[in-house]
Design a protein around this motif. Structure first.
Motif, PDB file in Angstrom:
ATOM      1  N   ARG A 194      65.573 -33.264  78.547  1.00 22.43           N
ATOM      2  CA  ARG A 194      66.103 -33.546  77.218  1.00 22.43           C
ATOM      3  C   ARG A 194      67.628 -33.438  77.214  1.00 22.43           C
ATOM      4  NH1 ARG A 194      61.654 -29.356  75.297  1.00 22.43           N
ATOM      5  NH2 ARG A 194      59.871 -30.743  75.026  1.00 22.43           N
ATOM      6  N   VAL A 195      68.249 -34.224  76.362  1.00 21.57           N
ATOM      7  CA  VAL A 195      69.696 -34.185  76.234  1.00 21.57           C
ATOM      8  C   VAL A 195      70.117 -32.885  75.564  1.00 21.57           C
ATOM      9  CG1 VAL A 195      71.696 -35.255  75.122  1.00 21.57           C
ATOM     10  CG2 VAL A 195      69.908 -36.686  76.125  1.00 21.57           C
ATOM     11  N   TRP A 196      71.180 -32.262  76.087  1.00 24.03           N
ATOM     12  CA  TRP A 196      71.753 -31.070  75.457  1.00 24.03           C
ATOM     13  C   TRP A 196      73.153 -31.431  74.993  1.00 24.03           C
ATOM     14  CZ3 TRP A 196      69.866 -26.244  74.234  1.00 24.03           C
ATOM     15  CH2 TRP A 196      70.808 -25.331  73.765  1.00 24.03           C
ATOM     16  N   ALA A 197      73.343 -31.518  73.688  1.00 22.09           N
ATOM     17  CA  ALA A 197      74.644 -31.868  73.137  1.00 22.09           C
ATOM     18  C   ALA A 197      75.621 -30.714  73.310  1.00 22.09           C
ATOM     19  CB  ALA A 197      74.514 -32.213  71.657  1.00 22.09           C
ATOM     20  N   ASN A 198      76.862 -31.045  73.662  1.00 26.39           N
ATOM     21  CA  ASN A 198      77.860 -29.994  73.890  1.00 26.39           C
ATOM     22  C   ASN A 198      79.223 -30.431  73.373  1.00 26.39           C
ATOM     23  OD1 ASN A 198      78.403 -27.332  75.247  1.00 26.39           O
ATOM     24  ND2 ASN A 198      79.935 -28.596  76.264  1.00 26.39           N
ATOM     25  N   PRO A 199      79.440 -30.393  72.060  1.00 30.70           N
ATOM     26  CA  PRO A 199      80.755 -30.752  71.525  1.00 30.70           C
ATOM     27  C   PRO A 199      81.800 -29.721  71.928  1.00 30.70           C
ATOM     28  CG  PRO A 199      79.370 -29.830  69.804  1.00 30.70           C
ATOM     29  CD  PRO A 199      78.493 -30.002  71.006  1.00 30.70           C
ATOM     30  N   PRO A 200      83.092 -30.103  71.886  1.00 31.65           N
ATOM     31  CA  PRO A 200      84.154 -29.162  72.240  1.00 31.65           C
ATOM     32  C   PRO A 200      84.052 -27.869  71.421  1.00 31.65           C
ATOM     33  CG  PRO A 200      85.036 -31.371  72.022  1.00 31.65           C
ATOM     34  CD  PRO A 200      83.611 -31.441  71.551  1.00 31.65           C
ATOM     35  N   GLY A 242      66.431 -16.850  63.146  1.00 30.37           N
ATOM     36  CA  GLY A 242      65.274 -17.734  63.261  1.00 30.37           C
ATOM     37  C   GLY A 242      65.569 -19.125  63.752  1.00 30.37           C
ATOM     38  N   GLY A 243      66.838 -19.487  63.928  1.00 27.82           N
ATOM     39  CA  GLY A 243      67.213 -20.803  64.420  1.00 27.82           C
ATOM     40  C   GLY A 243      67.677 -20.733  65.868  1.00 27.82           C
ATOM     41  N   LYS A 244      67.541 -21.838  66.600  1.00 27.05           N
ATOM     42  CA  LYS A 244      67.914 -21.846  68.016  1.00 27.05           C
ATOM     43  C   LYS A 244      69.416 -21.935  68.170  1.00 27.05           C
ATOM     44  CE  LYS A 244      67.227 -24.322  72.376  1.00 27.05           C
ATOM     45  NZ  LYS A 244      66.428 -25.335  73.110  1.00 27.05           N
ATOM     46  N   VAL A 245      69.977 -20.952  68.879  1.00 27.99           N
ATOM     47  CA  VAL A 245      71.421 -20.910  69.099  1.00 27.99           C
ATOM     48  C   VAL A 245      71.776 -21.083  70.575  1.00 27.99           C
ATOM     49  CG1 VAL A 245      71.590 -18.393  69.382  1.00 27.99           C
ATOM     50  CG2 VAL A 245      73.531 -19.677  68.453  1.00 27.99           C
ATOM     51  N   ALA A 246      70.797 -20.896  71.470  1.00 30.59           N
ATOM     52  CA  ALA A 246      71.079 -20.992  72.900  1.00 30.59           C
ATOM     53  C   ALA A 246      69.814 -21.328  73.675  1.00 30.59           C
ATOM     54  CB  ALA A 246      71.679 -19.685  73.424  1.00 30.59           C
ATOM     55  N   GLY A 298      73.375 -23.055  77.694  1.00 32.76           N
ATOM     56  CA  GLY A 298      74.096 -23.745  76.634  1.00 32.76           C
ATOM     57  C   GLY A 298      74.026 -22.934  75.352  1.00 32.76           C
ATOM     58  N   VAL A 299      75.163 -22.809  74.671  1.00 34.61           N
ATOM     59  CA  VAL A 299      75.238 -22.008  73.449  1.00 34.61           C
ATOM     60  C   VAL A 299      75.961 -22.794  72.367  1.00 34.61           C
ATOM     61  CG1 VAL A 299      76.090 -19.869  72.402  1.00 34.61           C
ATOM     62  CG2 VAL A 299      75.296 -19.857  74.784  1.00 34.61           C
ATOM     63  N   ASN A 300      75.380 -22.822  71.183  1.00 32.29           N
ATOM     64  CA  ASN A 300      76.032 -23.436  70.022  1.00 32.29           C
ATOM     65  C   ASN A 300      76.993 -22.411  69.417  1.00 32.29           C
ATOM     66  OD1 ASN A 300      74.295 -25.658  70.370  1.00 32.29           O
ATOM     67  ND2 ASN A 300      72.765 -24.775  68.986  1.00 32.29           N
ATOM     68  N   LEU A 301      78.194 -22.359  69.956  1.00 32.13           N
ATOM     69  CA  LEU A 301      79.166 -21.393  69.437  1.00 32.13           C
ATOM     70  C   LEU A 301      79.717 -21.831  68.086  1.00 32.13           C
ATOM     71  CD1 LEU A 301      81.283 -20.399  72.579  1.00 32.13           C
ATOM     72  CD2 LEU A 301      79.552 -19.021  71.405  1.00 32.13           C
ATOM     73  N   ILE A 302      80.103 -23.112  67.973  1.00 35.12           N
ATOM     74  CA  ILE A 302      80.741 -23.557  66.730  1.00 35.12           C
ATOM     75  C   ILE A 302      80.000 -24.680  66.029  1.00 35.12           C
ATOM     76  CG2 ILE A 302      83.010 -22.869  67.590  1.00 35.12           C
ATOM     77  CD1 ILE A 302      83.595 -25.920  67.845  1.00 35.12           C
ATOM     78  N   ALA A 303      79.093 -25.377  66.727  1.00 33.90           N
ATOM     79  CA  ALA A 303      78.395 -26.509  66.113  1.00 33.90           C
ATOM     80  C   ALA A 303      76.988 -26.613  66.662  1.00 33.90           C
ATOM     81  CB  ALA A 303      79.154 -27.811  66.368  1.00 33.90           C
ATOM     82  N   ALA A 304      76.068 -27.060  65.817  1.00 34.14           N
ATOM     83  CA  ALA A 304      74.674 -27.244  66.206  1.00 34.14           C
ATOM     84  C   ALA A 304      74.321 -28.725  66.128  1.00 34.14           C
ATOM     85  CB  ALA A 304      73.754 -26.429  65.297  1.00 34.14           C
ATOM     86  N   PRO A 305      73.321 -29.174  66.904  1.00 37.71           N
ATOM     87  CA  PRO A 305      72.910 -30.578  66.854  1.00 37.71           C
ATOM     88  C   PRO A 305      72.339 -30.950  65.494  1.00 37.71           C
ATOM     89  CG  PRO A 305      72.029 -29.467  68.799  1.00 37.71           C
ATOM     90  CD  PRO A 305      72.578 -28.405  67.911  1.00 37.71           C
ATOM     91  N   VAL A 352      71.063 -23.868  65.087  1.00 40.54           N
ATOM     92  CA  VAL A 352      72.124 -23.189  64.337  1.00 40.54           C
ATOM     93  C   VAL A 352      73.276 -22.917  65.286  1.00 40.54           C
ATOM     94  CG1 VAL A 352      70.496 -22.081  62.734  1.00 40.54           C
ATOM     95  CG2 VAL A 352      71.215 -20.876  64.813  1.00 40.54           C
ATOM     96  N   SER A 353      74.423 -22.572  64.725  1.00 36.74           N
ATOM     97  CA  SER A 353      75.556 -22.156  65.549  1.00 36.74           C
ATOM     98  C   SER A 353      75.940 -20.723  65.214  1.00 36.74           C
ATOM     99  CB  SER A 353      76.758 -23.075  65.329  1.00 36.74           C
ATOM    100  OG  SER A 353      77.370 -22.831  64.073  1.00 36.74           O
ATOM    101  N   LEU A 354      76.585 -20.084  66.169  1.00 33.36           N
ATOM    102  CA  LEU A 354      77.038 -18.709  65.964  1.00 33.36           C
ATOM    103  C   LEU A 354      78.014 -18.636  64.794  1.00 33.36           C
ATOM    104  CD1 LEU A 354      77.093 -15.751  67.089  1.00 33.36           C
ATOM    105  CD2 LEU A 354      79.089 -16.461  68.420  1.00 33.36           C
ATOM    106  N   MET A 355      78.948 -19.586  64.720  1.00 32.78           N
ATOM    107  CA  MET A 355      79.954 -19.525  63.675  1.00 32.78           C
ATOM    108  C   MET A 355      79.354 -19.757  62.293  1.00 32.78           C
ATOM    109  SD  MET A 355      83.744 -21.238  63.542  1.00 32.78           S
ATOM    110  CE  MET A 355      83.222 -22.937  63.366  1.00 32.78           C
ATOM    111  N   SER A 356      78.432 -20.735  62.174  1.00 33.68           N
ATOM    112  CA  SER A 356      77.872 -21.025  60.856  1.00 33.68           C
ATOM    113  C   SER A 356      77.016 -19.881  60.332  1.00 33.68           C
ATOM    114  CB  SER A 356      77.042 -22.312  60.907  1.00 33.68           C
ATOM    115  OG  SER A 356      75.887 -22.140  61.712  1.00 33.68           O
ATOM    116  N   GLU A 357      76.347 -19.162  61.214  1.00 32.13           N
ATOM    117  CA  GLU A 357      75.433 -18.104  60.788  1.00 32.13           C
ATOM    118  C   GLU A 357      76.098 -16.749  60.644  1.00 32.13           C
ATOM    119  OE1 GLU A 357      71.948 -18.400  60.099  1.00 32.13           O
ATOM    120  OE2 GLU A 357      72.517 -20.527  60.045  1.00 32.13           O
ATOM    121  N   THR A 358      77.165 -16.494  61.408  1.00 35.60           N
ATOM    122  CA  THR A 358      77.775 -15.159  61.388  1.00 35.60           C
ATOM    123  C   THR A 358      79.250 -15.171  61.006  1.00 35.60           C
ATOM    124  OG1 THR A 358      78.526 -15.156  63.703  1.00 35.60           O
ATOM    125  CG2 THR A 358      76.223 -14.525  63.283  1.00 35.60           C
TER     126      THR A 358
END
Length: 249
Positions: free
Chosen positions: A50-56, A111-115, A136-143, A156-162
């Motif tokens: 599966r594709v893993w999106a990784n924005p800057p 409850g959301g996938k962050v990594a 892979g970790v969604n630090l600032i943005a989630a797919p 989810v992303s770390l920044m949006s949730e915390t």
């Protein structure tokens, strides 16, 4: 944090197709366990291709190892990596109650996938010659959830949730420190302490979940993780150990 673990090397790349692919290309040059971090990843992959999106600003890294154990023991490092990820998240956010581990290789935040974690063996000959532990970790943005398969855990992303803004380099240091400690524990005491620590952080333990392998789905109560890393379900047909599956809540 006490500083980078000296027994591990570190490479930081501006851009790469995939950190796991880079690990495969450079494995024979490795002289010690090596973390490969990419600030930009153009062709990241998740489980089952599966594709893993990784924005800057998000985190894409691979730990390249040369394990000495049998392949079935080497594969247990997915749980070592999961515990290290959990600890790194707690370190950078200060919120231990917000994170949990989803079998077989995801980290959840509220409850959301962050990594996610992807293990790939490299140069296999009479065992595993090299192991790539891709993270892979969604630090600032989630797919976009619309791009995911039906019933997938919401991203989810770390920044949006915390609200925590953490750079990939900062997260790598926290992760490398945590991983080195759990790797030492794994090599010294075996899988059992890792198994117990993973279960203490497990999502939906004791609850009814669905495990899908191919076109087959099994619904049952998530009882435990066995000594081989299998998911153990109590179903209507009895107790079953499942070595590989996609899990849905």
């Amino acid at each position: 944090m006490s500083g980078w673990p000296v027994e591990y090397a570190r490479r930081v790349l501006s851009t790469v197709d995939s950190t796991n692919a880079e690990a495969a290309r450079t494995a024979t040059e490795m002289t010690q366990p090596t973390w490969i971090l990419a600030r930009e990843q153009t062709a990241g992959r998740g489980r089952r291709g599966r594709v893993w999106a990784n924005p800057p600003g998000n985190f894409a890294a691979t730990l390249l190892l040369r394990p000495t154990e049998a392949p079935h023991l080497t594969a247990l490092r997915s749980f070592v990596a999961a515990l290290a990820l959990h600890e790194a998240f707690v370190t950078v956010s200060g919120r231990p109650e917000a994170f949990s581990l989803k079998w077989p290789n995801d980290v959840l935040l509220n409850g959301g996938k962050v990594a996610g974690i992807l293990l790939e063996s490299l140069g296999v000959f009479h065992g595993v010659s090299y192991l790539a532990v891709g993270i892979g970790v969604n630090l600032i943005a989630a797919p976009d959830p619309a791009q995911l398969e039906e019933r997938a855990v919401r991203p989810v992303s770390l920044m949006s949730e915390t609200g925590a803004h953490v750079t990939p380099e900062e997260f790598l240091e926290a992760l490398a420190i945590a991983y080195a400690a759990y790797e030492t524990q794994f090599q010294t005491y075996g899988f059992e302490p890792i198994r117990q620590a993973w279960l203490a952080r497990a999502a939906k333990l004791g609850e009814v979940i669905t495990a899908r392998t191919g076109n087959t789905e099994r619904v049952g109560t998530f009882e435990t993780l066995d000594e081989h890393g299998n998911l153990v379900l109590r179903t209507a047909q009895g107790r079953e150990a499942i070595p590989a599956a996609d899990v849905f809540f």
